[in-house]
Design a protein around this motif. Sequence first.
Motif, short mmCIF file in Angstrom:
data_model
loop_
_atom_site.label_atom_id
_atom_site.label_comp_id
_atom_site.label_asym_id
_atom_site.label_seq_id
_atom_site.Cartn_x
_atom_site.Cartn_y
_atom_site.Cartn_z
N PRO A 146 0.83 -1.21 0.00
CA PRO A 146 0.00 0.00 0.00
C PRO A 146 0.86 1.26 0.00
CG PRO A 146 0.10 -0.91 2.21
CD PRO A 146 0.78 -1.91 1.31
N THR A 147 0.25 2.36 -0.40
CA THR A 147 0.95 3.65 -0.33
C THR A 147 0.98 4.20 1.08
OG1 THR A 147 -1.12 4.79 -0.87
CG2 THR A 147 0.33 4.23 -2.71
N ASN A 148 0.12 3.67 1.94
CA ASN A 148 0.04 4.14 3.33
C ASN A 148 1.16 3.52 4.15
OD1 ASN A 148 -0.75 5.23 5.77
ND2 ASN A 148 -2.49 3.84 6.05
N MET A 149 2.34 4.15 4.14
CA MET A 149 3.49 3.69 4.90
C MET A 149 3.93 4.79 5.86
SD MET A 149 5.74 1.55 2.07
CE MET A 149 6.93 1.04 3.32
N ILE A 150 4.11 4.42 7.12
CA ILE A 150 4.41 5.37 8.18
C ILE A 150 5.77 5.04 8.78
CG2 ILE A 150 3.70 6.21 10.46
CD1 ILE A 150 0.82 5.33 9.64
N ILE A 151 6.61 6.04 8.95
CA ILE A 151 7.89 5.85 9.64
C ILE A 151 7.63 6.02 11.13
CG2 ILE A 151 10.24 6.70 9.97
CD1 ILE A 151 10.17 7.65 7.06
N ALA A 152 7.79 4.94 11.88
CA ALA A 152 7.52 4.98 13.31
C ALA A 152 8.67 5.65 14.04
CB ALA A 152 7.32 3.56 13.84
N SER A 153 8.34 6.43 15.06
CA SER A 153 9.35 7.14 15.83
C SER A 153 9.98 6.25 16.89
CB SER A 153 8.74 8.37 16.49
OG SER A 153 7.69 7.99 17.37
N SER A 154 9.37 5.10 17.16
CA SER A 154 9.88 4.18 18.18
C SER A 154 9.42 2.77 17.85
CB SER A 154 9.36 4.58 19.56
OG SER A 154 7.95 4.39 19.64
N PRO A 155 10.09 1.75 18.40
CA PRO A 155 9.61 0.39 18.21
C PRO A 155 8.19 0.19 18.73
CG PRO A 155 11.86 0.37 19.01
CD PRO A 155 11.40 1.79 19.08
N ALA A 156 7.86 0.83 19.83
CA ALA A 156 6.51 0.69 20.39
C ALA A 156 5.46 1.20 19.41
CB ALA A 156 6.40 1.44 21.71
#
Length: 309
Positions: free
Chosen positions: A162-172
């Motif tokens: 999908p185009t909906n990809m988020i870079i997470a700021s933390s493993p949690a």
Amino acid sequence: MAEAIEGMKQAFAQLSAGRADAPLRTHLAVSDVDSTLIMPAHVPDNHALAIKIVSVFGSNIARDLPLINALVLALDDSTGQPLALMEGGAVTAIRTGAASGAATDILARPDARVAAIFGSGVQARTQLEAVCTVRPIEEVRVFSLGNAEAFVQKMAGYGPIPTNMIIASSPAEAVRKADIICTATTARAPVFDGANLKPGVHINAIGAFTPEMQEIDPATVVRSRVVVDSRSAALEEAGDLIIPLNAGLIDLDHIATELGDVILGRAPGRTDSEQITFSTVGVAVQDAAAARIVLRNGPAMNLGQTVTL
């Protein structure tokens, strides 16, 4: 990728049925962070015979060189004659992703929609492609100590991703809502806290291929249904299992079954919707099966060149 996933299922089934031969890989420790592995296998039902030499050099990261370099030599299983020499880094990435795709298809909940990826290298790319091939993923969360931005830019919208990809700021942040987690790192300590996992998550852990390496915390292993591609290989190589075994947190029976046994209908996979499922390690039958697919498709796609030995 769909063809590769099916090839991995066939190889795992033959391995668990005792029809395939895949000796434990020879591991040469070149340094504390660098190693070379030698991996032969024969998958007779697929007429797949191959040997892979793969180097995983953690020191290459600082040199801006590929982490993994490899060659796969495919042989004719009726004559022993060499058939092809393949660039093994691509074969390794595709077959490893396809194995996780097979495990995900077998073990993940059918309603899985959110995936979390740890890592942003070549292995992470095929992990994501494979997961999205077998489940209609709507959101991807990425956590990486490397270049996560470039990974997202390259992979968003590629094939089934999908185009909906988020870079997470933390493993949690990466794992809290994840239905499927893939860890593709060279970590020697857990990459996330299992206390943040949602019920019913499926985990593909591919990075811990030596007894000292670890991506998954022991508490998560303890409360998971553990399914491996090869019991003998996992007990020899998979740090994610060996570390809690040596600490007395689990026993040998905690490895519930092999993927091949689930495929053959000899054992259940997931047994309830709230269960955490976990798959790990990697075996040479994957390389032999993947090489056979390349041999079948390559000439029709005008790939490679013919040489005389």
